[in-house]
Design a protein around this motif. Structure first.
Motif, mmCIF file in Angstrom:
data_model
loop_
_atom_site.group_PDB
_atom_site.id
_atom_site.type_symbol
_atom_site.label_atom_id
_atom_site.label_comp_id
_atom_site.label_asym_id
_atom_site.label_seq_id
_atom_site.Cartn_x
_atom_site.Cartn_y
_atom_site.Cartn_z
ATOM 1 N N VAL A 50 9.287 6.990 -8.097
ATOM 2 C CA VAL A 50 8.486 7.152 -6.881
ATOM 3 C C VAL A 50 8.347 5.817 -6.153
ATOM 4 C CG1 VAL A 50 6.130 7.598 -6.063
ATOM 5 C CG2 VAL A 50 7.221 9.176 -7.666
ATOM 6 N N ALA A 51 8.097 4.744 -6.918
ATOM 7 C CA ALA A 51 7.916 3.422 -6.315
ATOM 8 C C ALA A 51 9.184 2.937 -5.639
ATOM 9 C CB ALA A 51 7.464 2.418 -7.385
ATOM 10 N N LEU A 52 10.317 3.133 -6.302
ATOM 11 C CA LEU A 52 11.581 2.683 -5.725
ATOM 12 C C LEU A 52 11.869 3.410 -4.411
ATOM 13 C CD1 LEU A 52 14.864 1.932 -7.585
ATOM 14 C CD2 LEU A 52 14.911 3.327 -5.526
ATOM 15 N N GLU A 53 11.670 4.715 -4.407
ATOM 16 C CA GLU A 53 11.930 5.472 -3.178
ATOM 17 C C GLU A 53 10.998 5.036 -2.052
ATOM 18 O OE1 GLU A 53 11.884 10.081 -1.525
ATOM 19 O OE2 GLU A 53 12.168 9.710 -3.680
ATOM 20 N N ALA A 54 9.721 4.827 -2.358
ATOM 21 C CA ALA A 54 8.765 4.399 -1.328
ATOM 22 C C ALA A 54 9.114 3.013 -0.800
ATOM 23 C CB ALA A 54 7.349 4.410 -1.894
ATOM 24 N N ALA A 55 9.498 2.120 -1.701
ATOM 25 C CA ALA A 55 9.843 0.764 -1.298
ATOM 26 C C ALA A 55 11.015 0.740 -0.329
ATOM 27 C CB ALA A 55 10.173 -0.080 -2.534
ATOM 28 N N TYR A 56 12.067 1.462 -0.676
ATOM 29 C CA TYR A 56 13.278 1.435 0.139
ATOM 30 C C TYR A 56 13.172 2.308 1.391
ATOM 31 C CZ TYR A 56 15.760 -1.079 -3.588
ATOM 32 O OH TYR A 56 16.175 -2.014 -4.501
ATOM 33 N N THR A 57 12.150 3.151 1.439
ATOM 34 C CA THR A 57 11.940 3.986 2.628
ATOM 35 C C THR A 57 11.035 3.300 3.639
ATOM 36 O OG1 THR A 57 12.197 6.000 1.306
ATOM 37 C CG2 THR A 57 11.123 6.235 3.457
ATOM 38 N N HIS A 58 9.992 2.618 3.163
ATOM 39 C CA HIS A 58 8.947 2.102 4.050
ATOM 40 C C HIS A 58 8.793 0.577 4.019
ATOM 41 C CE1 HIS A 58 7.721 6.268 4.435
ATOM 42 N NE2 HIS A 58 7.540 6.364 3.126
ATOM 43 N N GLY A 59 9.671 -0.136 3.335
ATOM 44 C CA GLY A 59 9.388 -1.531 3.022
ATOM 45 C C GLY A 59 9.811 -2.591 4.008
ATOM 46 N N ASP A 60 10.469 -2.240 5.097
ATOM 47 C CA ASP A 60 11.075 -3.261 5.958
ATOM 48 C C ASP A 60 10.057 -4.227 6.560
ATOM 49 O OD1 ASP A 60 14.165 -2.235 6.578
ATOM 50 O OD2 ASP A 60 12.781 -0.625 6.093
ATOM 51 N N GLU A 61 9.008 -3.691 7.197
ATOM 52 C CA GLU A 61 8.055 -4.558 7.882
ATOM 53 C C GLU A 61 7.259 -5.392 6.880
ATOM 54 O OE1 GLU A 61 5.964 -6.748 10.396
ATOM 55 O OE2 GLU A 61 7.707 -5.500 10.915
ATOM 56 N N TRP A 62 6.834 -4.790 5.797
ATOM 57 C CA TRP A 62 6.111 -5.542 4.760
ATOM 58 C C TRP A 62 6.964 -6.694 4.254
ATOM 59 C CZ3 TRP A 62 6.823 -6.837 -0.356
ATOM 60 C CH2 TRP A 62 5.703 -7.292 -1.060
ATOM 61 N N ILE A 99 8.706 8.571 -14.104
ATOM 62 C CA ILE A 99 8.287 9.196 -12.854
ATOM 63 C C ILE A 99 7.835 8.167 -11.832
ATOM 64 C CG2 ILE A 99 6.517 10.675 -11.811
ATOM 65 C CD1 ILE A 99 6.569 12.320 -14.423
ATOM 66 N N PHE A 100 6.948 7.271 -12.247
ATOM 67 C CA PHE A 100 6.309 6.389 -11.273
ATOM 68 C C PHE A 100 7.237 5.269 -10.812
ATOM 69 C CE2 PHE A 100 2.808 8.327 -13.727
ATOM 70 C CZ PHE A 100 2.274 9.078 -12.688
ATOM 71 N N GLY A 101 8.154 4.864 -11.667
ATOM 72 C CA GLY A 101 9.160 3.907 -11.223
ATOM 73 C C GLY A 101 10.067 4.501 -10.161
ATOM 74 N N ASP A 109 0.805 -1.222 0.000
ATOM 75 C CA ASP A 109 0.000 0.000 0.000
ATOM 76 C C ASP A 109 0.836 1.270 0.000
ATOM 77 O OD1 ASP A 109 0.944 -0.551 2.554
ATOM 78 O OD2 ASP A 109 -0.935 -0.082 3.584
ATOM 79 N N PHE A 110 1.999 1.251 0.659
ATOM 80 C CA PHE A 110 2.794 2.476 0.735
ATOM 81 C C PHE A 110 3.364 2.842 -0.639
ATOM 82 C CE2 PHE A 110 5.070 -1.177 2.522
ATOM 83 C CZ PHE A 110 6.154 -1.294 1.666
ATOM 84 N N ILE A 111 3.551 1.867 -1.502
ATOM 85 C CA ILE A 111 3.978 2.168 -2.871
ATOM 86 C C ILE A 111 2.799 2.681 -3.690
ATOM 87 C CG2 ILE A 111 4.831 1.169 -5.027
ATOM 88 C CD1 ILE A 111 6.597 -0.676 -3.396
ATOM 89 N N VAL A 112 1.663 2.006 -3.578
ATOM 90 C CA VAL A 112 0.461 2.439 -4.300
ATOM 91 C C VAL A 112 0.085 3.866 -3.900
ATOM 92 C CG1 VAL A 112 -1.991 1.972 -4.679
ATOM 93 C CG2 VAL A 112 -0.365 0.064 -4.549
ATOM 94 N N ASP A 113 0.142 4.152 -2.597
ATOM 95 C CA ASP A 113 -0.211 5.492 -2.113
ATOM 96 C C ASP A 113 0.745 6.558 -2.654
ATOM 97 O OD1 ASP A 113 -2.309 4.390 -0.710
ATOM 98 O OD2 ASP A 113 -1.277 4.392 1.233
ATOM 99 N N ALA A 114 2.026 6.227 -2.710
ATOM 100 C CA ALA A 114 3.007 7.186 -3.215
ATOM 101 C C ALA A 114 2.777 7.482 -4.692
ATOM 102 C CB ALA A 114 4.422 6.658 -2.994
#
Length: 389
Positions: free
Chosen positions: A277-289, A273-275, A46-51
């Motif tokens: 954004v997705a990469l940054e969101a993944a590497y910022t918020h992805g640990d618990e997921w 653009i969206f790739g 969700d954090f990638i989709v939201d970004a």
């Protein structure tokens, strides 16, 4: 802490999805369970989709560049996940890991030079070597104690003065090996002695199971770092392969400049653009997921392992140390390659990758993707049992 539901079925048909919508084209069956293409049927987090949604709300999608926060996300992820300290100036772009490997071959060798591949291995490696008119040198992996390892004596025997590159799959696809430090040191020592640069595909580096530790090739030593390129992406880990955004890490300034000249010729350096954004969101918020995903995938593997042992004991499964791709030996049934894959589709209604495509050592194998809902995997296993028992 949010709990993610990986059991939720997410219909993908009708979305121009290669894995589901191209079954008729590749397997002559529209109804087979698709456990072949190496993406997951699990929701992108969700954090990638939201970004992506937030960025899409700004209704201009013009030229952009990668921000400082993008580079910070990459640097921090490598530090947290892999205890690897990298610098912003080492990081470059590729529209995909395979594209990056191909551009690396173009950048660091010339037509006719030798490029080492280690089959059975991810089959686009072969296309990258042949398509750039390089000489492919096969250094097949060997089996020891139920896993693959490098055949270093064979490697030494095949190197000549025109051998310039080695393509490394780290972790290994399709076998799921996480190469140990000792294995990597032994391999890199030979390459350093013979002035062979290593191009390391580390796209599966975040999908590591308990008891194993991914070692980025460039973290082995400063000497190795100056003699390699590492290619990574969030695409497999976070199920964003369709956004075609990967990164390459090249500590050597001269080699980085050569690579960037190659991608610059095709104006491929900007990405989308969206790739980004997705990469940054993944590497910022992805640990618990990711932690929850790995638990789920390991549960899927345990289901498969137990089922095969009890219901299909003639099938030999290579226990994965990483990835959601399972390498399964069906050779006891006397079928290989296209015949085996065709039988699996027609009799079991399950679409798997033909092991022969992975090169030497792949005969009689099938590759199965457990990056799916557990109920789907259960159904696929039951179908295989009816066809092969």
């Amino acid at each position: 802490m949010k709990t993610y539901n990986f059991d939720e079925i997410v219909p993908r048909k009708g979305t121009n999805c290669l894995k589901h919508d191209a079954l008729e084209q590749f397997f002559k069956s529209a109804d087979a369970l698709p456990l072949w293409v190496a993406d997951m049927d699990l929701k992108t987090p969700d954090f990638i989709v939201d970004a992506i949604k937030k960025r899409a709300e700004h209704e201009i999608y013009g030229y952009t560049f990668r921000s400082d926060s993008y580079y910070e996300a990459v640097i921090n992820w490598m530090s947290r996940r892999h205890q690897w300290d990298i610098k912003k100036e080492w990081i470059s772009f590729s529209p995909g890991v395979v594209a990056g490997l191909t551009y690396a071959i173009e950048s660091f060798s010339k037509p006719g030079d030798g490029v080492i591949v280690q089959p059975p291995v991810y089959f686009p490696f072969f296309d990258s070597v042949k398509g750039t008119k390089r000489k492919m040198i096969e250094n097949p992996l060997k089996k020891e104690n139920g896993r693959y390892t490098f055949d270093l004596e064979d490697l030494k025997s095949k190197i000549d003065e025109n051998t310039k590159l080695l393509l490394l799959c780290n972790p290994q696809n399709p076998g799921g090996m996480v190469w140990t430090r000792e294995e990597l040191v032994a391999l890199t020592d030979i390459c350093l002695e013979n002035n062979i640069m290593i191009i390391s595909d580390e796209i599966h580096s975040d999908l590591i199971y308990n008891g194993h530790k991914h070692i980025p090739l460039a973290s082995i030593s400063e000497e190795v770092a100056q003699n390699c390129m590492v290619s990574m992406a969030p695409s497999k880990t976070f199920n964003v392969a369709g956004l075609t955004s990967s990164l390459v890490i090249i500590p050597n300034k001269r080699k980085l400049a050569a690579y960037e000249r190659t991608i610059g010729v095709g104006h491929l350096h900007m990405g989308n653009i969206f790739g980004t954004v997705a990469l940054e969101a993944a590497y910022t918020h992805g640990d618990e997921w990711l932690s929850q995903l790995l638990d789920y995938l390991w549960g899927n593997y345990q289901l498969l392992e137990t089922f095969i042992q009890e219901k299909l004991p003639r099938v030999k499964v290579m226990k994965p140390e990483a990835t959601y791709l399972i390498w399964m030996d069906f050779s006891d049934y006397g079928m290989i390659n296209e015949e085996l894959a065709k039988y699996t589709v027609e009799k079991a209604g399950v679409a798997l990758n033909d092991g022969g495509r992975f090169g030497t050592g792949g005969d009689g194998f099938l590759r199965l993707n457990i990056g799916c809902q557990r109920s789907v995997l259960q159904e696929a296993l039951e179908r295989l049992e009816k066809a092969f028992a």
